[in-house]
Design an enzyme around this catalytic site. Structure first.
Site, PDB file in Angstrom:
ATOM      1  N   LYS A 191       0.623  -8.497  -8.284  1.00 59.21           N
ATOM      2  CA  LYS A 191       1.269  -7.205  -8.011  1.00 59.21           C
ATOM      3  C   LYS A 191       2.194  -6.800  -9.169  1.00 59.21           C
ATOM      4  CE  LYS A 191       0.477  -7.881  -3.130  1.00 59.21           C
ATOM      5  NZ  LYS A 191       0.840  -7.588  -1.742  1.00 59.21           N
ATOM      6  N   GLY A 214       2.663  -9.547   3.002  1.00 60.52           N
ATOM      7  CA  GLY A 214       4.055  -9.724   2.607  1.00 60.52           C
ATOM      8  C   GLY A 214       5.022  -9.836   3.774  1.00 60.52           C
ATOM      9  N   SER A 257      -0.434 -12.884   3.734  1.00 59.32           N
ATOM     10  CA  SER A 257       0.412 -14.053   3.957  1.00 59.32           C
ATOM     11  C   SER A 257      -0.367 -15.377   3.973  1.00 59.32           C
ATOM     12  CB  SER A 257       1.239 -13.888   5.241  1.00 59.32           C
ATOM     13  OG  SER A 257       2.072 -12.744   5.144  1.00 59.32           O
ATOM     14  N   ASN A 280      -3.148 -12.096  -6.549  1.00 60.06           N
ATOM     15  CA  ASN A 280      -2.706 -10.749  -6.918  1.00 60.06           C
ATOM     16  C   ASN A 280      -1.206 -10.808  -7.209  1.00 60.06           C
ATOM     17  OD1 ASN A 280      -2.050  -8.077  -7.119  1.00 60.06           O
ATOM     18  ND2 ASN A 280      -2.634  -7.525  -5.023  1.00 60.06           N
ATOM     19  N   HIS A 319      -6.543  -1.353  -2.957  1.00 62.20           N
ATOM     20  CA  HIS A 319      -5.526  -2.159  -2.277  1.00 62.20           C
ATOM     21  C   HIS A 319      -4.691  -1.250  -1.369  1.00 62.20           C
ATOM     22  CE1 HIS A 319      -2.080  -4.709  -1.497  1.00 62.20           C
ATOM     23  NE2 HIS A 319      -2.842  -5.734  -1.840  1.00 62.20           N
ATOM     24  N   GLU A 360      -7.715  -7.210   4.257  1.00 63.46           N
ATOM     25  CA  GLU A 360      -6.277  -7.442   4.242  1.00 63.46           C
ATOM     26  C   GLU A 360      -5.603  -6.556   5.292  1.00 63.46           C
ATOM     27  OE1 GLU A 360      -4.925  -9.078   0.171  1.00 63.46           O
ATOM     28  OE2 GLU A 360      -4.897  -6.903   0.044  1.00 63.46           O
ATOM     29  N   GLU A 370      -1.651  -1.067  -0.764  1.00 63.75           N
ATOM     30  CA  GLU A 370      -0.417  -0.515  -1.351  1.00 63.75           C
ATOM     31  C   GLU A 370      -0.742   0.746  -2.146  1.00 63.75           C
ATOM     32  OE1 GLU A 370       0.798  -4.199  -3.131  1.00 63.75           O
ATOM     33  OE2 GLU A 370       1.306  -4.964  -1.142  1.00 63.75           O
TER      34      GLU A 370
HETATM   35  P1  13P Z   1       0.791 -11.548   0.528  1.00 65.81           P
HETATM   36  O1  13P Z   1      -0.023 -12.790   0.323  1.00 65.81           O
HETATM   37  O2  13P Z   1       2.075 -11.555  -0.225  1.00 65.81           O
HETATM   38  O3  13P Z   1       0.933 -11.235   1.984  1.00 65.81           O
HETATM   39  O4  13P Z   1      -0.046 -10.332  -0.119  1.00 65.81           O
HETATM   40  C1  13P Z   1      -1.377 -10.171   0.205  1.00 65.81           C
HETATM   41  C2  13P Z   1      -1.956  -9.144  -0.700  1.00 65.81           C
HETATM   42  O5  13P Z   1      -1.662  -7.965  -0.589  1.00 65.81           O
HETATM   43  C3  13P Z   1      -2.881  -9.594  -1.744  1.00 65.81           C
HETATM   44  O6  13P Z   1      -3.529  -8.527  -2.344  1.00 65.81           O
END
Ligand code: 13P
Length: 251
Positions: A11, A173, A212, A9, A95, A167, A97
């Site tokens: 982002k 992150g 992560s 992803n 997601h 997740e 976010e």
């Molecule tokens: P990270 O791997 O940067 O922690 O992000 C995970 C994520 O949100 C993938 O959709």
């Protein structure tokens, strides 16, 4: 046997130049045949990435789509049917976010999931708890409710050819990763919830872990019984690191 999947992803990251470089890096990777690998660029870069990766084993997905699958008057949105036209095979739905920063509710997530399904693409339904919810002991209940929103509205059959990504928000992150045991416990609970509705769909359902994931922890996570691969954020922006994660899923 479930075919493992590793999904990157990207982002809201990348310029034309950095995306071109990342594609070049990905093309150089030796990827295991038995792993399905997909990347999820921003909408802006999606069709370019899809064209550039045509003829490789890498598939391309979108990070979101509109609640309606057909084109129409909905300024700023992209319809699932347009994503198909752009070479997309998968779409992330729900997601954290989008749920937490953009206020996307379960009912919006369900509509997007249905829109993706109606086009024949694969929805990747993201679920996960916040740190506060985990500390209060609500992890399994939160994840169960996010999953039930989809199965209650669309039926368990809607999970056929779908993917679930667990997740934990506190691991995204942050460099904090759920331990393999913590992640496995949630994955097993997700699969058991689906199995109570349809054992066969549960057995075939791929459940990815995200939060992560990096080359250094991927093999240990992917070695757990109910972890069928990963949804990778930050580490997917480095082609060599992402390639190593894909290879860990093929072991
Ligand atoms: P990270 O791997 O940067 O922690 O992000 C995970 C994520 O949100 C993938 O959709």
């Amino acid at each position: 046997m479930r075919c493992p999947m590793v999904a990157g992803n990207w982002k809201m990251q990348g310029t034309r130049a950095s995306v071109a470089e990342l594609i070049e890096g990905l093309r150089r990777q030796e990827l295991p045949e038995a792993v399905e690998v997909a990347v999820f660029p921003s909408m802006l870069h999606l069709s370019r990435v899809s064209d550039a990766l045509a003829g490789t084993v890498l598939r391309v997905g979108a990070q979101d789509c509109a609640v309606q699958s057909e084109q129409g008057a909905l300024t700023g949105e992209v319809a699932a049917s347009q994503l198909v036209d752009g070479g997309c095979k998968l779409v992330l739905v729900g997601h954290s976010e989008r749920r937490l920063i953009l206020g996307e509710s379960d009912s919006v997530v369900v509509r997007k999931f249905a829109a993706v399904k109606s086009t024949g693409m694969t929805p990747v339904l993201c679920v996960g708890e916040t740190r506060e919810q985990r500390e209060a002991g609500f992890t399994l209940a939160v994840v169960a409710a996010q999953l039930a929103a989809v199965t209650d509205a669309l039926g368990v059959q809607s999970l056929h050819n779908a993917v679930v990504a667990y997740e934990p928000v506190w691991a995204i992150g942050t460099g904090l990763t759920a331990t393999p045991e913590q992640a496995q416990a949630v994955h097993a609970s997700i699969r058991a919830q689906v199995a109570r509705l349809d054992a066969e769909i549960a057995e075939g359902l791929r459940i990815l872990y995200g939060g992560s994931v990096k080359a250094a922890n991927a093999a240990e996570l992917f070695g757990m019984q109910d972890i069928d691969g990963g949804l990778v954020g930050g580490a997917s922006l480095n082609a060599d690191e992402f390639g190593a994660i894909c290879r860990a899923a093929g072991m």
